[in-house]
Design a protein around this motif. Structure first.
Motif, PDB file in Angstrom:
ATOM      1  N   ARG A  29      30.618 -15.250   0.795  1.00 23.15           N
ATOM      2  CA  ARG A  29      29.948 -14.014   0.373  1.00 23.15           C
ATOM      3  C   ARG A  29      30.293 -12.880   1.336  1.00 23.15           C
ATOM      4  O   ARG A  29      30.516 -11.744   0.910  1.00 23.15           O
ATOM      5  N   ALA A  30      30.360 -13.191   2.627  1.00 21.57           N
ATOM      6  CA  ALA A  30      30.682 -12.136   3.606  1.00 21.57           C
ATOM      7  C   ALA A  30      32.106 -11.616   3.392  1.00 21.57           C
ATOM      8  O   ALA A  30      32.380 -10.421   3.547  1.00 21.57           O
ATOM      9  N   MET A  31      33.021 -12.526   3.016  1.00 23.21           N
ATOM     10  CA  MET A  31      34.407 -12.077   2.773  1.00 23.21           C
ATOM     11  C   MET A  31      34.457 -11.164   1.543  1.00 23.21           C
ATOM     12  O   MET A  31      35.119 -10.124   1.549  1.00 23.21           O
ATOM     13  N   TYR A  32      33.762 -11.546   0.479  1.00 26.87           N
ATOM     14  CA  TYR A  32      33.755 -10.682  -0.715  1.00 26.87           C
ATOM     15  C   TYR A  32      33.182  -9.300  -0.388  1.00 26.87           C
ATOM     16  O   TYR A  32      33.716  -8.275  -0.808  1.00 26.87           O
ATOM     17  N   SER A  33      32.069  -9.289   0.372  1.00 25.16           N
ATOM     18  CA  SER A  33      31.453  -8.001   0.738  1.00 25.16           C
ATOM     19  C   SER A  33      32.438  -7.149   1.511  1.00 25.16           C
ATOM     20  O   SER A  33      32.583  -5.954   1.246  1.00 25.16           O
ATOM     21  N   GLY A  34      33.090  -7.784   2.478  1.00 30.81           N
ATOM     22  CA  GLY A  34      34.057  -7.058   3.305  1.00 30.81           C
ATOM     23  C   GLY A  34      35.194  -6.514   2.461  1.00 30.81           C
ATOM     24  O   GLY A  34      35.618  -5.359   2.628  1.00 30.81           O
ATOM     25  N   MET A  35      35.677  -7.325   1.514  1.00 32.71           N
ATOM     26  CA  MET A  35      36.797  -6.882   0.679  1.00 32.71           C
ATOM     27  C   MET A  35      36.362  -5.722  -0.230  1.00 32.71           C
ATOM     28  O   MET A  35      37.121  -4.771  -0.443  1.00 32.71           O
ATOM     29  N   ALA A  36      35.130  -5.802  -0.737  1.00 29.39           N
ATOM     30  CA  ALA A  36      34.628  -4.715  -1.588  1.00 29.39           C
ATOM     31  C   ALA A  36      34.540  -3.423  -0.778  1.00 29.39           C
ATOM     32  O   ALA A  36      34.916  -2.348  -1.248  1.00 29.39           O
ATOM     33  N   GLU A  37      34.068  -3.563   0.465  1.00 33.18           N
ATOM     34  CA  GLU A  37      33.898  -2.385   1.324  1.00 33.18           C
ATOM     35  C   GLU A  37      35.256  -1.755   1.669  1.00 33.18           C
ATOM     36  O   GLU A  37      35.433  -0.545   1.598  1.00 33.18           O
ATOM     37  N   VAL A  38      36.227  -2.623   1.994  1.00 31.89           N
ATOM     38  CA  VAL A  38      37.561  -2.110   2.329  1.00 31.89           C
ATOM     39  C   VAL A  38      38.157  -1.372   1.131  1.00 31.89           C
ATOM     40  O   VAL A  38      38.724  -0.279   1.271  1.00 31.89           O
ATOM     41  N   LEU A  39      37.995  -1.935  -0.061  1.00 30.65           N
ATOM     42  CA  LEU A  39      38.556  -1.281  -1.256  1.00 30.65           C
ATOM     43  C   LEU A  39      37.858   0.059  -1.506  1.00 30.65           C
ATOM     44  O   LEU A  39      38.520   1.055  -1.822  1.00 30.65           O
ATOM     45  N   ALA A  40      36.525   0.080  -1.338  1.00 30.85           N
ATOM     46  CA  ALA A  40      35.794   1.333  -1.583  1.00 30.85           C
ATOM     47  C   ALA A  40      36.279   2.421  -0.620  1.00 30.85           C
ATOM     48  O   ALA A  40      36.519   3.564  -1.022  1.00 30.85           O
ATOM     49  N   GLN A  41      36.465   2.042   0.644  1.00 28.40           N
ATOM     50  CA  GLN A  41      36.922   3.043   1.622  1.00 28.40           C
ATOM     51  C   GLN A  41      38.353   3.475   1.340  1.00 28.40           C
ATOM     52  O   GLN A  41      38.694   4.649   1.419  1.00 28.40           O
ATOM     53  N   ALA A  42      39.198   2.495   0.973  1.00 30.63           N
ATOM     54  CA  ALA A  42      40.613   2.811   0.711  1.00 30.63           C
ATOM     55  C   ALA A  42      40.752   3.737  -0.492  1.00 30.63           C
ATOM     56  O   ALA A  42      41.655   4.576  -0.546  1.00 30.63           O
ATOM     57  N   ASP A  43      39.851   3.582  -1.458  1.00 25.77           N
ATOM     58  CA  ASP A  43      39.918   4.438  -2.652  1.00 25.77           C
ATOM     59  C   ASP A  43      39.639   5.896  -2.287  1.00 25.77           C
ATOM     60  O   ASP A  43      40.196   6.815  -2.875  1.00 25.77           O
ATOM     61  N   GLN A  44      38.749   6.091  -1.301  1.00 24.88           N
ATOM     62  CA  GLN A  44      38.376   7.461  -0.890  1.00 24.88           C
ATOM     63  C   GLN A  44      39.360   8.060   0.113  1.00 24.88           C
ATOM     64  O   GLN A  44      39.426   9.269   0.257  1.00 24.88           O
ATOM     65  N   ASP A  45      40.075   7.206   0.819  1.00 26.71           N
ATOM     66  CA  ASP A  45      40.925   7.661   1.927  1.00 26.71           C
ATOM     67  C   ASP A  45      42.274   8.148   1.377  1.00 26.71           C
ATOM     68  O   ASP A  45      43.110   7.368   0.926  1.00 26.71           O
ATOM     69  N   LYS A  46      42.493   9.444   1.461  1.00 25.40           N
ATOM     70  CA  LYS A  46      43.698  10.033   0.858  1.00 25.40           C
ATOM     71  C   LYS A  46      44.990   9.518   1.504  1.00 25.40           C
ATOM     72  O   LYS A  46      46.057   9.556   0.895  1.00 25.40           O
ATOM     73  N   SER A  47      44.886   9.057   2.743  1.00 25.32           N
ATOM     74  CA  SER A  47      46.106   8.605   3.420  1.00 25.32           C
ATOM     75  C   SER A  47      46.519   7.190   2.971  1.00 25.32           C
ATOM     76  O   SER A  47      47.619   6.745   3.269  1.00 25.32           O
ATOM     77  N   VAL A  48      45.640   6.490   2.248  1.00 26.41           N
ATOM     78  CA  VAL A  48      46.023   5.165   1.722  1.00 26.41           C
ATOM     79  C   VAL A  48      46.660   5.361   0.352  1.00 26.41           C
ATOM     80  O   VAL A  48      46.057   5.913  -0.556  1.00 26.41           O
ATOM     81  N   ARG A  49      47.907   4.905   0.219  1.00 23.06           N
ATOM     82  CA  ARG A  49      48.623   5.079  -1.050  1.00 23.06           C
ATOM     83  C   ARG A  49      48.642   3.793  -1.886  1.00 23.06           C
ATOM     84  O   ARG A  49      48.866   3.842  -3.078  1.00 23.06           O
ATOM     85  N   ALA A  50      48.478   2.655  -1.217  1.00 24.76           N
ATOM     86  CA  ALA A  50      48.466   1.369  -1.944  1.00 24.76           C
ATOM     87  C   ALA A  50      47.775   0.338  -1.073  1.00 24.76           C
ATOM     88  O   ALA A  50      47.735   0.473   0.151  1.00 24.76           O
ATOM     89  N   VAL A  51      47.223  -0.681  -1.744  1.00 28.07           N
ATOM     90  CA  VAL A  51      46.603  -1.790  -1.009  1.00 28.07           C
ATOM     91  C   VAL A  51      47.410  -3.051  -1.293  1.00 28.07           C
ATOM     92  O   VAL A  51      47.874  -3.263  -2.416  1.00 28.07           O
ATOM     93  N   LEU A  52      47.586  -3.850  -0.250  1.00 32.45           N
ATOM     94  CA  LEU A  52      48.304  -5.118  -0.391  1.00 32.45           C
ATOM     95  C   LEU A  52      47.318  -6.243  -0.066  1.00 32.45           C
ATOM     96  O   LEU A  52      46.707  -6.225   1.012  1.00 32.45           O
ATOM     97  N   ILE A  53      47.150  -7.169  -0.991  1.00 32.29           N
ATOM     98  CA  ILE A  53      46.242  -8.305  -0.753  1.00 32.29           C
ATOM     99  C   ILE A  53      47.074  -9.553  -0.524  1.00 32.29           C
ATOM    100  O   ILE A  53      48.004  -9.846  -1.306  1.00 32.29           O
ATOM    101  N   THR A  54      46.755 -10.274   0.529  1.00 32.46           N
ATOM    102  CA  THR A  54      47.501 -11.507   0.797  1.00 32.46           C
ATOM    103  C   THR A  54      46.613 -12.534   1.498  1.00 32.46           C
ATOM    104  O   THR A  54      45.462 -12.264   1.829  1.00 32.46           O
ATOM    105  N   GLY A  55      47.182 -13.748   1.647  1.00 32.07           N
ATOM    106  CA  GLY A  55      46.480 -14.807   2.375  1.00 32.07           C
ATOM    107  C   GLY A  55      47.389 -15.252   3.510  1.00 32.07           C
ATOM    108  O   GLY A  55      47.916 -14.411   4.243  1.00 32.07           O
ATOM    109  N   GLY A  56      47.603 -16.571   3.605  1.00 30.84           N
ATOM    110  CA  GLY A  56      48.493 -17.060   4.651  1.00 30.84           C
ATOM    111  C   GLY A  56      49.849 -17.450   4.070  1.00 30.84           C
ATOM    112  O   GLY A  56      50.061 -17.352   2.861  1.00 30.84           O
TER     113      GLY A  56
END
Ligand code: COA
Length: 257
Positions: A29-56
């Motif tokens: 649950r903490a990982m999902y919350s963190g990922m939601a928060e990162v996406l919300a901030q990245a959507d607002q941040d004009k300097s972010v042009r794309a998000v890359l999601i990965t694992g190991g």
């Protein structure tokens, strides 16, 4: 933010890495919350042009943490997993995924909401919802039959069969299957960095147009799947299957009507 998430910035690309290797990057649950928060901030941040999601390099993610499913089954729109998937569904900028090894459950479902997906040839994608007494989630019951036809989607969603990175690319779930390992992340990063050179509003408008025709129908399907998934998680079938996973045994559904 969760210690199991790593966030890096390289020029306009924000990389979000699921990092819980001892549990094959199972999502808490903490990982999902963190990922939601990162996406919300990245959507607002004009300097972010794309998000890359990965694992190991050997595992994308083994999906929702099964112990969490038993202890604290998510339900409704306030659940952390819903908030993450909603943030991904609504994200206005391109999302690129780099997938090596297993991508189980939501690990495969989330790829259906990314824009560009690069996979290892030997990646093992799987949505074993029925095997866990559950049902498809976040639009996969609509997206997959449309993309693959009913028969092939039935193998994935009614039998829970796994498929390889090669198959994902051949079926249009991924853009390209490449040599397993570091090459996948390098390719995904190269493609994500291309958005740095492109007009951001034109890219966002284009993504919105591409998603628009199905958006309302998908919202309704996601709601219906979510309600059923929440009920199924509390069903005797799911409790048997999830307990069996934790006890490393095969579930026994023989007594269920
Ligand atoms: N939730 C919680 N723990 C998980 C997990 C999950 N989704 N997936 C793996 N783990 C744990 C295992 O219990 C094990 O923990 P332990 O070392 O404390 O016993 C550890 O991670 C390693 O997993 P293991 O199964 O031994 O690794 P593997 O390399 O043999 O297999 C997978 C890796 C990903 C193929 C396998 O773990 C798997 O199929 N997991 C999927 C679980 C699932 O059904 N998820 C979907 C939920 S909808």
């Amino acid at each position: 933010m969760s210690e199991h998430l790593l966030v890096e910035r390289e020029q306009g690309v924000l990389t979000l890495r699921m990092h819980r290797p001892d549990k094959k990057n199972a999502l808490t649950r903490a990982m999902y919350s963190g990922m939601a928060e990162v996406l919300a901030q990245a959507d607002q941040d004009k300097s972010v042009r794309a998000v890359l999601i990965t694992g190991g390099e050997s595992c994308f993610t083994s999906g929702n943490d099964v112990a969490d499913f038993i202890k604290a089954p998510p339900s409704g729109l306030n659940s952390e997993v819903f908030q993450f998937m909603q943030a991904l569904f609504e994200f206005s900028k391109p999302v690129v995924a780099a997938v090596n090894g297993p991508a189980v459950g939501i690990g495969t479902t989330m790829l259906l909401h990314c824009d560009l997906v690069y996979v290892g040839r030997g990646a093992k994608l799987k949505m074993p919802f029925v095997n866990l007494g559950l049902c498809p989630e976040y639009g996969s019951s609509l997206i997959l039959p449309r993309l693959l036809g009913h028969a092939r989607a039935a193998e994935l969603l009614l039998l829970g069969e796994s498929f390889t990175g090669e198959q994902a690319a051949a079926w249009g779930i991924a853009n390209q299957a490449l040599t397993d390992g570091a090459e996948i992340l390098a390719k995904a990063r190269e493609m994500a960095l291309r958005f740095q050179q492109l007009a951001p509003a034109a890219v966002a408008d284009s993504k919105r147009l591409m998603r628009a025709p199905d958006r309302e129908q998908l919202r309704r399907v996601i709601e219906e799947e979510g309600a059923l998934f929440g009920q199924r998680l509390r069903s005797p079938e799911a409790i048997e299957a999830l307990t069996a996973f934790m006890q490393r045994r095969t579930p026994d559904f023989s007594t269920f009507a």
